[in-house]
Design an enzyme around this catalytic site. Structure first.
Site, short mmCIF file in Angstrom:
data_model
loop_
_atom_site.label_atom_id
_atom_site.label_comp_id
_atom_site.label_asym_id
_atom_site.label_seq_id
_atom_site.Cartn_x
_atom_site.Cartn_y
_atom_site.Cartn_z
N GLN A 1 0.26 5.48 6.70
CA GLN A 1 -0.24 4.34 5.33
C GLN A 1 0.36 4.65 3.99
O GLN A 1 0.74 5.81 3.96
CB GLN A 1 -1.42 3.96 5.31
CG GLN A 1 -2.52 4.98 5.17
CD GLN A 1 -4.01 4.66 5.40
OE1 GLN A 1 -4.69 4.67 4.28
NE2 GLN A 1 -4.28 4.07 6.64
N HIS B 1 -0.12 3.26 -0.43
CA HIS B 1 -0.95 2.24 -1.27
C HIS B 1 -0.05 1.95 -2.52
O HIS B 1 0.71 2.80 -3.04
CB HIS B 1 -2.04 3.04 -1.82
CG HIS B 1 -2.98 3.56 -0.75
ND1 HIS B 1 -3.62 2.62 0.25
CD2 HIS B 1 -3.49 4.66 -0.52
CE1 HIS B 1 -4.46 3.40 1.10
NE2 HIS B 1 -4.36 4.62 0.71
N GLU C 1 -5.48 8.61 -5.14
CA GLU C 1 -6.48 9.15 -4.31
C GLU C 1 -6.31 10.61 -4.21
O GLU C 1 -5.24 11.18 -4.28
CB GLU C 1 -6.84 8.61 -2.82
CG GLU C 1 -5.75 8.66 -2.03
CD GLU C 1 -5.97 7.80 -0.82
OE1 GLU C 1 -7.24 7.05 -0.75
OE2 GLU C 1 -5.18 7.83 0.17
N HIS D 1 0.95 8.98 3.87
CA HIS D 1 -0.05 10.03 3.77
C HIS D 1 -0.81 9.59 5.19
O HIS D 1 -0.80 8.21 5.69
CB HIS D 1 -0.72 9.92 3.01
CG HIS D 1 -1.44 8.73 2.61
ND1 HIS D 1 -1.17 7.72 1.56
CD2 HIS D 1 -2.93 8.32 2.79
CE1 HIS D 1 -1.79 6.87 1.40
NE2 HIS D 1 -2.85 7.23 2.17
N ARG E 1 -0.44 -0.67 6.17
CA ARG E 1 -0.30 0.23 7.19
C ARG E 1 1.15 0.40 7.88
O ARG E 1 1.74 -0.71 7.95
CB ARG E 1 -1.00 -0.31 8.68
CG ARG E 1 -1.44 0.71 9.59
CD ARG E 1 -2.28 0.16 10.77
NE ARG E 1 -3.68 -0.16 9.82
CZ ARG E 1 -4.22 -1.55 9.64
NH1 ARG E 1 -3.64 -2.55 10.22
NH2 ARG E 1 -5.67 -1.38 9.27
#
Length: 327
Positions: free
Chosen positions: A103, A105, A122, A180, A200
């Protein structure tokens, strides 16, 4: 108004098709009768998943309610001015007994345009890893949009991805835009912006119990991907006993690792931020002007910004924790 104190929250457990049982066996969490507990949301301000206080006189109040009451005393003045009642970080544990989807972001700009939400940068700290467990972070070679699409359409996207064999203590910083995936056998602590926007890319053609494959976000992901390449994606650091060692620093959060076997004095007077502890090993006691609180292995606790001076006292031989705040 009563003085603030180190605050614990009730974990919010999420069943996942790829989840396992290490929340219970390693982190000592009781997630009831969920068959596959994939995530424990330790501190969350995500709508529909707002954390509820579990200790002290604030028990039963949710995170938004206590921010509304205590404002900068809880989160820090500069953070309250920027985010208001929205808590800026989402703190999780993730137990992957199967490979998570590949996926990406979006960043703040793209996420704002498409979803009126923050992006998601993250980091992962590996808290447990089976032999051969893998972490994907980034590409294994320079890649452009055309090469990516060619591999994707041929079903060979994994050929372009960089994988590291996961070991306890490994740290991976995942800025928005980096492709990642957490691999089978990994237990990780995740610190991220408050956002639930995920694109995804590939899910290994898996099907649910109704025979349906999970939705992919191919076109949305394409605009979000950062195609830049690095030869090293795993963070490098060296712990120092009884000292805080910085392992990740970015505009959204700073994370230190702290290993200690004696009492530590912590002075947060200069940071104007809440502080979060995630306990990776051992147990310890937090002593402050408001009293004391014991924190066990696998627990997470929030130190309000108004508690500028505290003591950490190990109750086991050695304690290891992640220390998180916003600069």
């Amino acid at each position: 108004m009563n003085s603030l104190y180190p605050i614990k929250f009730k974990p919010i457990f999420h069943e996942k098709i790829w989840g396992g049982n290490r929340m219970r066996t390693i982190l000592n969490k009781d997630y009831g009768d969920l068959p596959n507990c994939g995530e424990s949301w330790e501190i969350s301000g995500v709508e529909g998943n707002i954390s509820v206080v579990s200790n002290g006189f604030l028990a039963g109040n949710d995170l938004n309610e206590i921010i509304e009451i205590y404002m900068g005393d809880l989160v820090g003045d500069k953070i309250y001015e920027k985010f208001g009642q929205e808590f800026p970080l989402l703190i999780k544990f993730i137990d992957a007994q199967d490979d998570l989807s590949i996926q990406v972001h979006p960043d703040d700009k793209l996420s704002k345009e498409r979803h009126n939400a923050y992006g998601k940068t993250e980091m992962w700290y590996v808290a447990g890893a089976e032999d051969g467990a893998l972490i994907n972070s980034g590409f294994n070679q320079p890649v452009d949009r055309e090469q990516y699409l060619k591999a994707f359409n041929a079903g060979k996207i994994t050929d372009l991805l960089h994988y590291d064999e996961a070991e306890v203590g490994d740290v991976f910083f995942i800025p928005a835009g980096r492709v990642h995936a957490i691999g089978k056998g990994c237990l990780v602590a995740e610190i991220q912006q408050t956002s639930d926007v995920t694109y995804r890319i590939f899910d290994y053609n898996r099907k649910d119990d109704k025979g349906n494959e999970r939705e992919l976000h191919t076109e949305l992901a394409l605009d979000a991907i950062d195609f830049s390449y690095s030869s090293e994606y795993k963070a490098k650091y060296q712990t120092e006993l009884n000292q805080a060692v910085e392992i990740v620093s970015c505009p959204y959060f700073t994370t230190n690792i702290v290993e200690f076997d004696r009492e530590l004095e912590k002075d947060y007077n200069d940071i104007d931020s809440f502080v979060i502890y995630m306990t990776m090993e051992g147990s310890f006691e937090i002593v402050s002007e408001s009293g004391s609180e014991t924190v066990e292995m696998g627990e997470t606790v929030l130190i309000p910004a108004s508690l500028e001076g505290i003591q950490l006292k190990p109750k086991s031989g050695k304690v290891k924790l992640l220390e998180v705040y916003i600069k």
